[in-house]
Design an enzyme around this catalytic site. Structure first.
Site, PDB file in Angstrom:
ATOM      1  N   LYS A  46       0.762  -1.253   0.087  1.00 27.38           N
ATOM      2  CA  LYS A  46       0.021  -0.026  -0.064  1.00 27.38           C
ATOM      3  C   LYS A  46       0.815   1.290  -0.143  1.00 27.38           C
ATOM      4  CE  LYS A  46      -3.539  -1.175  -0.587  1.00 27.38           C
ATOM      5  NZ  LYS A  46      -3.960  -2.020  -1.711  1.00 27.38           N
ATOM      6  N   HIS A 101       7.327  -7.326  -2.313  1.00 30.86           N
ATOM      7  CA  HIS A 101       7.140  -6.640  -1.101  1.00 30.86           C
ATOM      8  C   HIS A 101       8.247  -7.317  -0.027  1.00 30.86           C
ATOM      9  CE1 HIS A 101       3.582  -4.781  -2.079  1.00 30.86           C
ATOM     10  NE2 HIS A 101       2.496  -5.667  -2.015  1.00 30.86           N
ATOM     11  N   SER A 131      -4.899   2.843   3.844  1.00 34.30           N
ATOM     12  CA  SER A 131      -5.078   2.132   2.834  1.00 34.30           C
ATOM     13  C   SER A 131      -5.057   0.848   2.958  1.00 34.30           C
ATOM     14  CB  SER A 131      -3.924   2.558   2.000  1.00 34.30           C
ATOM     15  OG  SER A 131      -3.912   1.810   0.715  1.00 34.30           O
TER      16      SER A 131
HETATM   17  S1  PPS Z   1      -0.276  -3.113  -3.207  1.00 38.47           S
HETATM   18  O1  PPS Z   1      -1.694  -3.875  -2.756  1.00 38.47           O
HETATM   19  O2  PPS Z   1       0.552  -3.128  -2.086  1.00 38.47           O
HETATM   20  O3  PPS Z   1      -0.056  -3.444  -4.385  1.00 38.47           O
HETATM   21  O4  PPS Z   1      -0.957  -1.377  -3.129  1.00 38.47           O
HETATM   22  P1  PPS Z   1      -0.146  -0.357  -3.693  1.00 38.47           P
HETATM   23  O5  PPS Z   1      -0.130  -0.304  -5.002  1.00 38.47           O
HETATM   24  O6  PPS Z   1       1.166  -0.085  -3.019  1.00 38.47           O
HETATM   25  O7  PPS Z   1      -1.141   0.965  -2.898  1.00 38.47           O
HETATM   26  C1  PPS Z   1      -2.229   1.298  -3.153  1.00 38.47           C
HETATM   27  C2  PPS Z   1      -2.549   2.811  -2.814  1.00 38.47           C
HETATM   28  O8  PPS Z   1      -1.834   3.504  -3.785  1.00 38.47           O
HETATM   29  C3  PPS Z   1      -2.523   4.614  -4.514  1.00 38.47           C
HETATM   30  N1  PPS Z   1      -2.281   4.990  -5.847  1.00 38.47           N
HETATM   31  C4  PPS Z   1      -2.260   6.075  -6.315  1.00 38.47           C
HETATM   32  N2  PPS Z   1      -2.151   7.343  -5.704  1.00 38.47           N
HETATM   33  C5  PPS Z   1      -2.017   8.273  -6.398  1.00 38.47           C
HETATM   34  N3  PPS Z   1      -1.766   8.271  -7.639  1.00 38.47           N
HETATM   35  C6  PPS Z   1      -1.552   7.210  -8.386  1.00 38.47           C
HETATM   36  N4  PPS Z   1      -1.585   7.245  -9.479  1.00 38.47           N
HETATM   37  C7  PPS Z   1      -2.062   6.044  -7.603  1.00 38.47           C
HETATM   38  N5  PPS Z   1      -2.147   4.570  -7.817  1.00 38.47           N
HETATM   39  C8  PPS Z   1      -2.112   3.938  -6.652  1.00 38.47           C
HETATM   40  C9  PPS Z   1      -3.730   3.835  -4.164  1.00 38.47           C
HETATM   41  O9  PPS Z   1      -5.102   4.563  -4.365  1.00 38.47           O
HETATM   42  C10 PPS Z   1      -3.927   3.314  -2.922  1.00 38.47           C
HETATM   43  O10 PPS Z   1      -3.861   4.221  -1.785  1.00 38.47           O
HETATM   44  P2  PPS Z   1      -5.418   4.626  -1.135  1.00 38.47           P
HETATM   45  O11 PPS Z   1      -4.775   5.619  -0.198  1.00 38.47           O
HETATM   46  O12 PPS Z   1      -6.061   3.472  -0.518  1.00 38.47           O
HETATM   47  O13 PPS Z   1      -6.227   5.255  -1.966  1.00 38.47           O
END
Ligand code: PPS
Length: 293
Positions: A46, A101, A131
């Site tokens: 996340k 990870h 998240s």
């Molecule tokens: S995972 O399951 O570990 O692969 O998740 P991960 O991709 O690391 O994290 C998901 C969060 O990243 C946010 N996200 C973004 N934020 C801003 N801009 C872009 N382009 C973007 N892409 C992914 C996603 O919304 C999740 O955060 P939260 O706070 O839940 O919205």
């Protein structure tokens, strides 16, 4: 190996997602053969994993950038430790991009030759916590938790996939000299995506034209990714992994400081206290608010 519960499996001190992990693969991980031009995206869950997968796919694959190839972001940069499609990683063409990870001590030994590159993306842990809470209540393969209060305890104790956030980031940072690694934060990406893309290109030694950089930035924005079925897990969660509810989404808020809408004053104070004791003398800066410079 320890079967912690229905959702978690602990292998050498680190928690994996039970539904996706294959112990035989994990046992062979250390000896997984690394190529000099491999690139690894490493994150605690996340923290901006899919975002970075999308950015790297756009940087490396012209067909991704100009929408001529219909391959999802996740398949461009598969998870090393969760080979869910049973791909033969040894047969992937170079340069390979992997996502992981894993903690520093479980990655393939070949990364210590310092040729393959690692991009470590980190995010302020209060936003990670929120998240993760929402995500765990959405997908059926993670344990749902009724309240933030309960989830806070699990997260701080490391009883989640990825184990303790503090150990993950400290471990990688303290062993940074063993690897060819660049640290970049989710908040850097959020505050200035273009400069961050340029920093990433410079680390990867990829020269893109101005127009191509513009295309990468345009297609890596939250709005674009949210509505691009190839760039988020929406389809995968709803059709393959399984969702507990219809209204969940992978790209949920995508901002800095959403924790302020969820943590009580007491929970926040408790978090701060534990953060301080675990992160003493840690030099990387964390941004907790969208307006913070
Ligand atoms: S995972 O399951 O570990 O692969 O998740 P991960 O991709 O690391 O994290 C998901 C969060 O990243 C946010 N996200 C973004 N934020 C801003 N801009 C872009 N382009 C973007 N892409 C992914 C996603 O919304 C999740 O955060 P939260 O706070 O839940 O919205």
């Amino acid at each position: 190996m320890d079967n912690m519960n229905e959702y978690l499996i602990n292998f050498k001190g680190y928690n994996f997602e039970k539904a996706l992990a294959n112990i035989e693969d994990l046992e062979k991980m250390e000896d997984f053969e690394i190529r000099d031009d491999d690139v690894f995206i490493i994150t605690y869950p996340k923290s901006g994993t899919i975002w970075t997968q999308q950015i790297l796919s756009l940087i490396y694959y012209e067909g991704h950038r100009n929408n001529t190839e219909n391959i999802s972001t996740i398949d461009r940069a598969p998870f090393l430790e969760y080979n869910i499609y049973n791909l033969d990683y040894a047969k992937m063409s170079s340069p390979r991009i992997f996502t992981s990870h894993l903690p520093y001590y479980l990655v393939p030994k070949g990364l210590k030759e310092k040729k393959a590159k690692i991009l470590y993306i980190y995010r302020n842990p209060k936003d990670v916590l929120i998240s993760f809470f929402h995500f765990s209540n959405w997908v059926v393969t993670l344990e749902a938790t009724d309240t933030i209060d309960h989830y806070l305890e699990k997260f701080l104790d490391g009883k989640v996939v990825g184990s303790r956030w503090f150990d993950h980031i400290r471990g990688w940072y303290e062993h940074r000299h063993d690897f060819n690694i660049m640290f970049l934060s989710y908040e850097d990406l959020k505050k200035d995506l273009r400069s961050s893309v340029l920093k990433i290109c410079s680390f990867l030694k990829k020269e893109l034209s101005e127009e191509d950089v513009d295309a990468v930035v345009r297609q890596a924005t939250f709005q674009n990714m949210k509505y691009d079925p190839l760039a988020n897990y929406h389809y995968i969660v709803n059709n393959k992994v399984g969702a507990r509810k219809k209204d969940g989404c992978f790209l949920r808020k995508g901002t800095i400081g959403d924790w302020k809408n969820h943590l009580t004053v007491e929970q926040n104070e408790r978090f701060d206290m534990i953060f301080k004791s675990n992160m003493k003398n840690f030099p990387l800066k964390f941004i907790w608010d969208i307006n913070e410079q």
